[in-house]
Design an enzyme around this catalytic site. Sequence first.
Site, mmCIF file in Angstrom:
data_model
loop_
_atom_site.group_PDB
_atom_site.id
_atom_site.type_symbol
_atom_site.label_atom_id
_atom_site.label_comp_id
_atom_site.label_asym_id
_atom_site.label_seq_id
_atom_site.Cartn_x
_atom_site.Cartn_y
_atom_site.Cartn_z
ATOM 1 N N ASP A 1 2.329 13.800 31.021
ATOM 2 C CA ASP A 1 2.920 12.683 30.555
ATOM 3 C C ASP A 1 3.006 11.558 31.681
ATOM 4 O O ASP A 1 2.878 10.137 31.260
ATOM 5 C CB ASP A 1 4.374 12.664 30.101
ATOM 6 C CG ASP A 1 4.620 12.855 28.825
ATOM 7 O OD1 ASP A 1 3.855 12.683 27.950
ATOM 8 O OD2 ASP A 1 5.534 13.218 28.234
ATOM 9 N N LYS B 1 2.313 17.845 18.519
ATOM 10 C CA LYS B 1 1.427 17.804 19.521
ATOM 11 C C LYS B 1 0.893 19.374 19.586
ATOM 12 O O LYS B 1 -0.198 19.634 20.254
ATOM 13 C CB LYS B 1 2.511 17.868 20.802
ATOM 14 C CG LYS B 1 2.740 16.237 20.947
ATOM 15 C CD LYS B 1 4.140 16.029 21.785
ATOM 16 C CE LYS B 1 4.609 14.513 21.848
ATOM 17 N NZ LYS B 1 5.395 14.106 22.502
ATOM 18 N N GLN C 1 9.976 16.763 26.223
ATOM 19 C CA GLN C 1 10.232 15.948 25.060
ATOM 20 C C GLN C 1 11.368 14.905 25.227
ATOM 21 O O GLN C 1 12.697 15.441 25.558
ATOM 22 C CB GLN C 1 10.420 16.657 23.778
ATOM 23 C CG GLN C 1 10.234 15.719 22.501
ATOM 24 C CD GLN C 1 9.111 14.804 22.408
ATOM 25 O OE1 GLN C 1 8.000 15.261 22.634
ATOM 26 N NE2 GLN C 1 9.338 13.684 21.850
#
Length: 279
Positions: free
Chosen positions: A114, A47, A91
């Site tokens: 997200d 990422k 994460q």
Amino acid sequence: MILDGKGLAARRLELLKEDILEGGLTPTLATVIVGDDPASHMYVRMKHRACEQVGISSVNISLPEDTTTRTILDRIRQLNEDPDIDGILVQLPLPKSIDTEAVLAAILPQKDVDGFHPLNMGRLVTALPGPRPCTPKGIMTLLHEYKIPIAGKRAVVVGRSVDVGRPIALLLLHADATVTICHSKTENLSEITTQADILVSAAGKAGIITAEMVKPGATVIDVGTNQVNGKLCGDVAFEEVEKVAGAITPVPGGVGPMTIASLMENTADIARNRCGPSL
């Protein structure tokens, strides 16, 4: 037809790089990772490499395995209050000792790249604008870019996770598909999957989708990332299903790259809208 997520993601990242440069944007993404799981650290590195590629600044906060929920919440509060941070990503999965729901809910909805905050999930359910979970968003981009018909088609999603199964079912429903969600308690799974014009497998079980479970000519989207004998493979028995399907995503090189491209797009969108009204 092979749905080349790797190639499509590369093209979208190049376009995003141009948009960021021409728009004078200065997006910044903050990632938070807890523990030493090698796969999670690999995903975070990927990422950050994508951020560098498109012109997004990034910072990484790496915390030890024994970090408390309170400590993570304090770090998220600091990121929420930092005007230089546009997007925040935690994460997953977090260690079992951490209250994952509390952590995700602590991220400001307008910094939630997200799309996992309850408010953003609610906006997804009601089809209101907002950041969409990256893997489902990437899947929809693949379908649209390859001109796979969705409206009026029968879609079956295998898996009901909050990050993939449920949101992709909603996005397909919003695109006017007739959607069925299957899961570990579903009986006669193959009877349902063979009716699918679009079959999405996010079960997390290697080889669960075989050729006899696929309708001839169907589009098969494999979200699985499983390790078998040291090799990455999906939920779909690719070699046999490829002979039956009309279109199929490979693993690797299918959904995974589109997930990262979608994360970059979400981050840029948040930066673009940061002067607008809050969600």
